[in-house]
Design a protein around this motif. Structure first.
Motif, PDB file in Angstrom:
ATOM      1  N   TRP A 216       9.742 -26.461   6.715  1.00 25.34           N
ATOM      2  CA  TRP A 216       9.420 -27.205   5.499  1.00 25.34           C
ATOM      3  C   TRP A 216      10.658 -27.911   4.959  1.00 25.34           C
ATOM      4  N   ASN A 217      11.810 -27.256   5.051  1.00 26.38           N
ATOM      5  CA  ASN A 217      13.049 -27.822   4.533  1.00 26.38           C
ATOM      6  C   ASN A 217      13.552 -28.994   5.369  1.00 26.38           C
ATOM      7  N   SER A 218      13.505 -28.873   6.690  1.00 27.44           N
ATOM      8  CA  SER A 218      14.172 -29.864   7.539  1.00 27.44           C
ATOM      9  C   SER A 218      13.322 -30.445   8.655  1.00 27.44           C
ATOM     10  N   GLY A 219      12.146 -29.885   8.894  1.00 23.42           N
ATOM     11  CA  GLY A 219      11.319 -30.360  10.001  1.00 23.42           C
ATOM     12  C   GLY A 219      10.804 -31.765   9.824  1.00 23.42           C
ATOM     13  N   TRP A 220      10.742 -32.235   8.568  1.00 27.63           N
ATOM     14  CA  TRP A 220      10.264 -33.596   8.304  1.00 27.63           C
ATOM     15  C   TRP A 220      11.406 -34.554   7.946  1.00 27.63           C
ATOM     16  N   THR A 221      12.641 -34.151   8.269  1.00 27.03           N
ATOM     17  CA  THR A 221      13.765 -35.063   8.075  1.00 27.03           C
ATOM     18  C   THR A 221      13.588 -36.275   8.986  1.00 27.03           C
ATOM     19  N   MET A 222      13.924 -37.454   8.474  1.00 25.22           N
ATOM     20  CA  MET A 222      13.677 -38.691   9.215  1.00 25.22           C
ATOM     21  C   MET A 222      14.987 -39.393   9.546  1.00 25.22           C
ATOM     22  N   ARG A 223      15.180 -39.641  10.841  1.00 23.36           N
ATOM     23  CA  ARG A 223      16.329 -40.398  11.318  1.00 23.36           C
ATOM     24  C   ARG A 223      15.816 -41.549  12.162  1.00 23.36           C
ATOM     25  N   PRO A 224      16.326 -42.747  11.943  1.00 22.53           N
ATOM     26  CA  PRO A 224      15.822 -43.912  12.697  1.00 22.53           C
ATOM     27  C   PRO A 224      15.855 -43.674  14.205  1.00 22.53           C
ATOM     28  N   GLU A 226      14.340 -41.443  15.975  1.00 22.41           N
ATOM     29  CA  GLU A 226      14.310 -40.054  16.449  1.00 22.41           C
ATOM     30  C   GLU A 226      13.058 -39.299  15.992  1.00 22.41           C
ATOM     31  N   LEU A 227      11.976 -39.988  15.705  1.00 18.41           N
ATOM     32  CA  LEU A 227      10.792 -39.306  15.182  1.00 18.41           C
ATOM     33  C   LEU A 227       9.872 -38.831  16.298  1.00 18.41           C
ATOM     34  N   ASP A 228       9.430 -37.586  16.186  1.00 21.77           N
ATOM     35  CA  ASP A 228       8.325 -37.089  16.985  1.00 21.77           C
ATOM     36  C   ASP A 228       7.080 -37.285  16.125  1.00 21.77           C
TER      37      ASP A 228
END
Length: 567
Positions: A216-224, A226-228
Motif C-alpha cells: 500500500w505504501n510503495s506498490g503504486w509508486t509511479m516512475r516513467p 517502469e509501470l506494470d
C-alpha cells in the motif's frame, strides 16, 4: 454526463459562463486527444498515501480511480452515483451504509467490492503500528478513518456498513472513500498472496499486515517507463495506457466503465517538469492549470485564460527541530517575512475582491478566507502582517540563536516561488537571518522531516500544485501530530483536541470559540506561516467545450471525461 452530476454541472456551467470560466466553441471537427498541463507530479497512484497526497494524485487520477464522492470545482464534496450510494443511517451511533454499483468493475475485469473500503479504512485508521509504535501504513492522514470502529463487509460483496465509535461523530464523512483514494484491494491481495484483504486484515498475522502495508505504501509508486499496468487497474472512465517522460501520462477510455463513456477518448496529462512553453508552441495543450506566474516564457495565445484565487493556501511550513526548534526563531522569521508585500507583488489574482478568497494576505492557518468565521479569527495575524525588522531582531536576540540560515525548499523550477524566496531573503537580511533558496526539480516535502531543508514553500499540506477544498480537512490534518502530512513535526495536544472536537461540532458559537483558540495557538507556535490564497492560471484552448475551472486539490481535470475540443 455522470448521472449524479447532471444538475450540479448545469448550475456550475451557468455560473462559469457569467465568470468567464467556461470554455465553449461551435467547431466541427472534434480532436481525439486533449493535452492537459497541470503542475501536480505523477509520483503515486495512491492518493491516500503521504506521497500521493503531497504530489497531487487527486488532480491526476480523479477520473481514473473513482470513489463515492469527488471534489467539485468549488471545493465541495459531490456524490458520484455511478460508483455507488452512501447514506447516513439515523441513530445514536453514526452509521453510514455504502452500496457499490452492481455493474461496477475494474478495467482488469475484477468487480469493485467492499474489500476496497476495508483496505482504505485499515490503511488510514492508525490501528496498525510497527514495533517501535510508528504507523505501519504511510497514510496522508487518519482524519475521519480513525473515528470508525468497524467496517462490516462480506468479502466480495457490494455492500458495506461503516460504524463509527460510540460518542464520536464525524461531520465531513463525505471526505471518506473518495476519488483517487479508494484503491483496488484485489491488487494487494494478489501481490501478497492472500484470497482476500478483508480476512488478512482481520487476522492477527502481524507479518502479513506488514506485507500489505508495504505494498500500500510503495506498490503504486509511479516512475516513467517502469509501470506494470496489471497493478494499476481503473475504476473510472479513463485508464492508464502509458507513462513516460517524453510522452506524458496517457489516459484512454476505459472499455469496462459502466457509466457514460468519456466524450474524448484520450487525455495526455503533462505533469510538473514538462516544458509547458514548448508544448504550448507545439499546439499540444488544450487545457492548462498551473500556478500563476510559475512558468517563465509561457505564452497562451488563443486560449481563454484566467487567473483565479484557489482554495490552496500558499504557505511556509516550518520545521520544529534544527534551527527552528526554539519558537522564538520561528517567530523572528515570521516577523521578517513581508506578507503584505508578497501578496501585493505575487499573490493577487487580478483585482482583489473586498472579501473572500484572494482579498488580501491569508491571515489564518486553518480557516478559509470566505468562511463566516474568518473575520473573527484573523486578528491573531496582526503582529505578522508586514515585515517588522526591529521585532524580528529582538525575537532573535531573545532566542540567543546567533545569525541563523534558513533553507527554503520547493519543487523547482517555479518562477513565482523563486521570487517569493528572494523577497523573503531580502527582507530578513535586515534582521540577521540568511534565507537560502533550496528549490530543486526532485524536491518532496519529506525533505523537511529529513532535515534537508528548514521550511517548505507550497500549497495546503505542502502540495506543489492544485490544493485545497471547502472542507479544509487536509489543512487541519497537516498540523496534527503523527499525520503523514505533518512534515514539520508539529505536535500540540491541545490543537489535536480542538480538531477532534471541531470534526463533530454543530454549535456555531462553540465552533467559533474553538477556531479562535486554534488560530491563536498556531500564531503563537508558528508551525507554518500562511501567505495568500495561491493564484492559479487556468486556460482553455480555442474550441474547448465543457471546461470548468477547478482551483482545488482536484484541479480542472475534475470533469475531464466531459471535455470536448473542436478545431
Amino acid at each position: 454526463m455522470r448521472r449524479g452530476t447532471i444538475r450540479l454541472t448545469a448550475v456550475l456551467a451557468a455560473a462559469a459562463v457569467g465568470a468567464g470560466l467556461l470554455a465553449g466553441c461551435s467547431g466541427k471537427n472534434q480532436v481525439p486527444s486533449i493535452g492537459y498541463a497541470v503542475d501536480a507530479t505523477v509520483a503515486s497512484y495512491n492518493g491516500g498515501s503521504t506521497l500521493g497526497a503531497t504530489s497531487g494524485a487527486a488532480a491526476v487520477f480523479g477520473r481514473v480511480l473513482t470513489g463515492f464522492f469527488y471534489t467539485g470545482p468549488d471545493g465541495q464534496q459531490v456524490a458520484d452515483t455511478d460508483v455507488g450510494t452512501a447514506k447516513e443511517v439515523p441513530g445514536e451511533t453514526q452509521t453510514v451504509q455504502y452500496r457499490l454499483n452492481p455493474d461496477g468493475v475494474y478495467s482488469d475485469g475484477v468487480a469493485t467490492s467492499c474489500d476496497d473500503l476495508v483496505l482504505a479504512w485499515s490503511a488510514r485508521s492508525g490501528r496498525f503500528t510497527r514495533p517501535d509504535g510508528g504507523p505501519l501504513f504511510d497514510a496522508a492522514s487518519t482524519a475521519g478513518y480513525a473515528d470508525i470502529e468497524r467496517v462490516d463487509c462480506q468479502p466480495g460483496s457490494k455492500d458495506a456498513t461503516v460504524v463509527f465509535r460510540p460518542g464520536r461523530r464525524y461531520l465531513p464523512w463525505k471526505t471518506l472513500f473518495t476519488a483517487a483514494e479508494l484503491m483496488p484491494a484485489h491488487v494487494v491481495a494478489q501481490a501478497v498472496g492472500v484470497p482476500d484483504v478483508v480476512g488478512a486484515l482481520q487476522g492477527g498475522d502481524g507479518a502479513l499486515h506488514a506485507r500489505i502495508a508495504d505494498f500500500w505504501n510503495s506498490g503504486w509508486t509511479m516512475r516513467p517507463g517502469e509501470l506494470d499496468l496489471t497493478e494499476f487497474p481503473s475504476s473510472g472512465p479513463y485508464r492508464i495506457e502509458s507513462f513516460s517522460a517524453s510522452d506524458g501520462l496517457v489516459l484512454v477510455a476505459n472499455e469496462t466503465w459502466w457509466g457514460s463513456a468519456p466524450e474524448t477518448s484520450r487525455i495526455v496529462v503533462w505533469p510538473r517538469g514538462t516544458d509547458y512553453a514548448a508544448k504550448a508552441k507545439e499546439n499540444a495543450l488544450g487545457v492548462v492549470d498551473i500556478g500563476a506566474g510559475s512558468v517563465d516564457g509561457l505564452t497562451l495565445d488563443g486560449f481563454d485564460e484566467r487567473t483565479v484565487p484557489s482554495r490552496g493556501a500558499e504557505q511556509l511550513v516550518l520545521g520544529t527541530g534544527g534551527v527552528f526548534a526554539p519558537v522564538e526563531v520561528r517567530r523572528a522569521f515570521a516577523q521578517c517575512v513581508p506578507r503584505q508585500a508578497l501578496f501585493d507583488t505575487l499573490g493577487k489574482a487580478g483585482e482583489p475582491p473586498r472579501s473572500g478568497l484572494g482579498a488580501g494576505p491569508l491571515n489564518a492557518h486553518v480557516v478559509q478566507q470566505d468562511s463566516l468565521y474568518y473575520p473573527a479569527v484573523a486578528g491573531a495575524a496582526d503582529p505578522f502582517r508586514g515585515a517588522d525588522i526591529p521585532a524580528a531582531t529582538a525575537s532573535l536576540a531573545g532566542a540567543r540563536a546567533g545569525a541563523p540560515t534558513i533553507r527554503v525548499g520547493y519543487l523547482a523550477p517555479d518562477a513565482r516561488r523563486a521570487a517569493t524566496v528572494a523577497m523573503i531573503a531580502e527582507s530578513c537580511r535586515g534582521a540577521g537571518i540568511t534565507v537560502v533558496d533550496a528549490g530543486a526539480p526532485d524536491f518532496t516535502p519529506t525533505r523537511l522531516a529529513e532535515g534537508a531543508v528548514d521550511a517548505v514553500l507550497g500549497g495546503t499540506a505542502s502540495a506543489p500544485g492544485p490544493a485545497g477544498s471547502s472542507t479544509g480537512v487536509a489543512a487541519f490534518a497537516a498540523l496534527r501530530a503523527g499525520s503523514g502530512l505533518d512534515v514539520g513535526g508539529f505536535a500540540n495536544g491541545r490543537y489535536d483536541a480542538i480538531t477532534d472536537q471541531l470534526a463533530g461540532e454543530t454549535d456555531s458559537t462553540v465552533t467559533l470559540n474553538l477556531l479562535t483558540e486554534a488560530e491563536n495557538l498556531l500564531w503563537a507556535q508558528l508551525p507554518s506561516i500562511p501567505l495568500f490564497a495561491t493564484p492559479r492560471t487556468i486556460a482553455f484552448g480555442a474550441g474547448m467545450q465543457n471546461g470548468i475551472a477547478g482551483p482545488t486539490l482536484a484541479g480542472t481535470g475534475w470533469n475531464m471525461d466531459r471535455w470536448v475540443l473542436q478545431r
